[in-house]
Design a protein around this motif. Structure first.
Motif, PDB file in Angstrom:
ATOM      1  N   TYR A 131      27.071 -66.067  33.507  1.00 55.91           N
ATOM      2  CA  TYR A 131      27.707 -66.118  34.823  1.00 55.91           C
ATOM      3  C   TYR A 131      28.761 -67.216  34.777  1.00 55.91           C
ATOM      4  O   TYR A 131      28.473 -68.336  34.354  1.00 55.91           O
ATOM      5  CB  TYR A 131      26.688 -66.431  35.911  1.00 55.91           C
ATOM      6  CG  TYR A 131      25.704 -65.325  36.158  1.00 55.91           C
ATOM      7  CD1 TYR A 131      25.978 -64.329  37.087  1.00 55.91           C
ATOM      8  CD2 TYR A 131      24.499 -65.264  35.468  1.00 55.91           C
ATOM      9  CE1 TYR A 131      25.077 -63.303  37.325  1.00 55.91           C
ATOM     10  CE2 TYR A 131      23.591 -64.248  35.694  1.00 55.91           C
ATOM     11  CZ  TYR A 131      23.883 -63.272  36.623  1.00 55.91           C
ATOM     12  OH  TYR A 131      23.001 -62.253  36.847  1.00 55.91           O
ATOM     13  N   CYS A 149      20.077 -64.671  44.455  1.00 60.45           N
ATOM     14  CA  CYS A 149      20.136 -63.481  45.329  1.00 60.45           C
ATOM     15  C   CYS A 149      20.130 -62.199  44.515  1.00 60.45           C
ATOM     16  O   CYS A 149      19.459 -61.230  44.881  1.00 60.45           O
ATOM     17  CB  CYS A 149      21.369 -63.539  46.219  1.00 60.45           C
ATOM     18  SG  CYS A 149      21.263 -64.772  47.511  1.00 60.45           S
ATOM     19  N   GLU A 150      20.853 -62.192  43.408  1.00 61.25           N
ATOM     20  CA  GLU A 150      20.886 -61.014  42.533  1.00 61.25           C
ATOM     21  C   GLU A 150      19.505 -60.742  41.934  1.00 61.25           C
ATOM     22  O   GLU A 150      19.069 -59.609  41.870  1.00 61.25           O
ATOM     23  CB  GLU A 150      21.924 -61.216  41.439  1.00 61.25           C
ATOM     24  CG  GLU A 150      22.146 -59.998  40.585  1.00 61.25           C
ATOM     25  CD  GLU A 150      23.240 -60.238  39.567  1.00 61.25           C
ATOM     26  OE1 GLU A 150      22.979 -60.019  38.359  1.00 61.25           O
ATOM     27  OE2 GLU A 150      24.352 -60.635  39.971  1.00 61.25           O
ATOM     28  N   ALA A 151      18.842 -61.790  41.473  1.00 61.51           N
ATOM     29  CA  ALA A 151      17.500 -61.631  40.903  1.00 61.51           C
ATOM     30  C   ALA A 151      16.508 -61.132  41.970  1.00 61.51           C
ATOM     31  O   ALA A 151      15.674 -60.286  41.687  1.00 61.51           O
ATOM     32  CB  ALA A 151      17.012 -62.937  40.299  1.00 61.51           C
ATOM     33  N   TYR A 152      16.622 -61.670  43.172  1.00 63.26           N
ATOM     34  CA  TYR A 152      15.737 -61.269  44.263  1.00 63.26           C
ATOM     35  C   TYR A 152      15.980 -59.801  44.634  1.00 63.26           C
ATOM     36  O   TYR A 152      15.034 -59.058  44.887  1.00 63.26           O
ATOM     37  CB  TYR A 152      15.954 -62.166  45.477  1.00 63.26           C
ATOM     38  CG  TYR A 152      15.044 -61.823  46.638  1.00 63.26           C
ATOM     39  CD1 TYR A 152      13.691 -62.123  46.584  1.00 63.26           C
ATOM     40  CD2 TYR A 152      15.539 -61.192  47.764  1.00 63.26           C
ATOM     41  CE1 TYR A 152      12.857 -61.805  47.636  1.00 63.26           C
ATOM     42  CE2 TYR A 152      14.723 -60.859  48.825  1.00 63.26           C
ATOM     43  CZ  TYR A 152      13.375 -61.162  48.745  1.00 63.26           C
ATOM     44  OH  TYR A 152      12.551 -60.845  49.785  1.00 63.26           O
ATOM     45  N   ALA A 153      17.234 -59.385  44.657  1.00 65.61           N
ATOM     46  CA  ALA A 153      17.559 -57.998  44.998  1.00 65.61           C
ATOM     47  C   ALA A 153      17.011 -57.015  43.958  1.00 65.61           C
ATOM     48  O   ALA A 153      16.586 -55.911  44.297  1.00 65.61           O
ATOM     49  CB  ALA A 153      19.069 -57.833  45.131  1.00 65.61           C
ATOM     50  N   LYS A 154      17.003 -57.438  42.688  1.00 64.19           N
ATOM     51  CA  LYS A 154      16.519 -56.547  41.620  1.00 64.19           C
ATOM     52  C   LYS A 154      15.004 -56.511  41.524  1.00 64.19           C
ATOM     53  O   LYS A 154      14.432 -55.493  41.152  1.00 64.19           O
ATOM     54  CB  LYS A 154      17.098 -56.975  40.273  1.00 64.19           C
ATOM     55  CG  LYS A 154      18.559 -56.638  40.124  1.00 64.19           C
ATOM     56  CD  LYS A 154      19.064 -57.009  38.750  1.00 64.19           C
ATOM     57  CE  LYS A 154      20.540 -56.638  38.639  1.00 64.19           C
ATOM     58  NZ  LYS A 154      21.070 -56.993  37.311  1.00 64.19           N
ATOM     59  N   THR A 155      14.346 -57.633  41.867  1.00 65.68           N
ATOM     60  CA  THR A 155      12.886 -57.710  41.677  1.00 65.68           C
ATOM     61  C   THR A 155      12.101 -57.601  42.980  1.00 65.68           C
ATOM     62  O   THR A 155      10.915 -57.321  42.952  1.00 65.68           O
ATOM     63  CB  THR A 155      12.499 -59.007  40.969  1.00 65.68           C
ATOM     64  OG1 THR A 155      12.917 -60.119  41.754  1.00 65.68           O
ATOM     65  CG2 THR A 155      13.099 -59.069  39.598  1.00 65.68           C
ATOM     66  N   MET A 211      24.178 -67.117  44.048  1.00 71.39           N
ATOM     67  CA  MET A 211      24.457 -65.723  43.714  1.00 71.39           C
ATOM     68  C   MET A 211      23.460 -65.195  42.680  1.00 71.39           C
ATOM     69  O   MET A 211      22.965 -64.074  42.785  1.00 71.39           O
ATOM     70  CB  MET A 211      25.875 -65.580  43.175  1.00 71.39           C
ATOM     71  CG  MET A 211      26.286 -64.143  42.923  1.00 71.39           C
ATOM     72  SD  MET A 211      27.866 -64.032  42.086  1.00 71.39           S
ATOM     73  CE  MET A 211      27.356 -64.382  40.406  1.00 71.39           C
ATOM     74  N   ILE A 212      23.132 -66.025  41.691  1.00 71.55           N
ATOM     75  CA  ILE A 212      22.169 -65.631  40.655  1.00 71.55           C
ATOM     76  C   ILE A 212      20.797 -65.383  41.273  1.00 71.55           C
ATOM     77  O   ILE A 212      20.131 -64.389  40.979  1.00 71.55           O
ATOM     78  CB  ILE A 212      22.093 -66.713  39.545  1.00 71.55           C
ATOM     79  CG1 ILE A 212      23.405 -66.773  38.778  1.00 71.55           C
ATOM     80  CG2 ILE A 212      20.934 -66.449  38.607  1.00 71.55           C
ATOM     81  CD1 ILE A 212      23.534 -67.979  37.861  1.00 71.55           C
TER      82      ILE A 212
END
Length: 92
Positions: free
Chosen positions: A8, A85-91, A82-83
């Motif tokens: 990133y 939030c992205e991890a939370y959205a995927k998991t 951002m990292i």
């Protein structure tokens, strides 16, 4: 020290990533760069470390896994958010 394959990167250092990585790996001066790495303890999610700290001889770099680079502290905080939030959205 290991580098994440899909690093990133903040907008301010977009075209300078290879040079910055080289400087960090060779202990050259990187004044305003911040490194985002996995947390060094269980109470945190990520660590935001000034790159100049990595130049210190006894800094614990062996277990460091770098997942992001930013041009200043505010950009590092935004990138870390951002990292997460992205991890939370995927998991979930």
């Amino acid at each position: 020290m290991k580098w994440y394959e899909d690093l990133y990167v903040g907008d301010s250092i977009e075209g300078k990533v290879n040079r910055i990585k080289w400087k960090i790996n060779h202990h050259a001066g990187t004044v305003s760069i911040y490194v985002i790495a996995f947390a060094s303890n269980r109470q945190n999610l990520l660590d935001i470390i000034p790159a100049w700290e990595l130049m210190q001889k006894h800094y614990p770099k062996k277990q460091l896994y770098i997942i992001g680079l930013a041009g200043d502290y505010d950009e590092a905080v935004t990138l870390a958010a951002m990292i997460v939030c992205e991890a939370y959205a995927k998991t979930g």
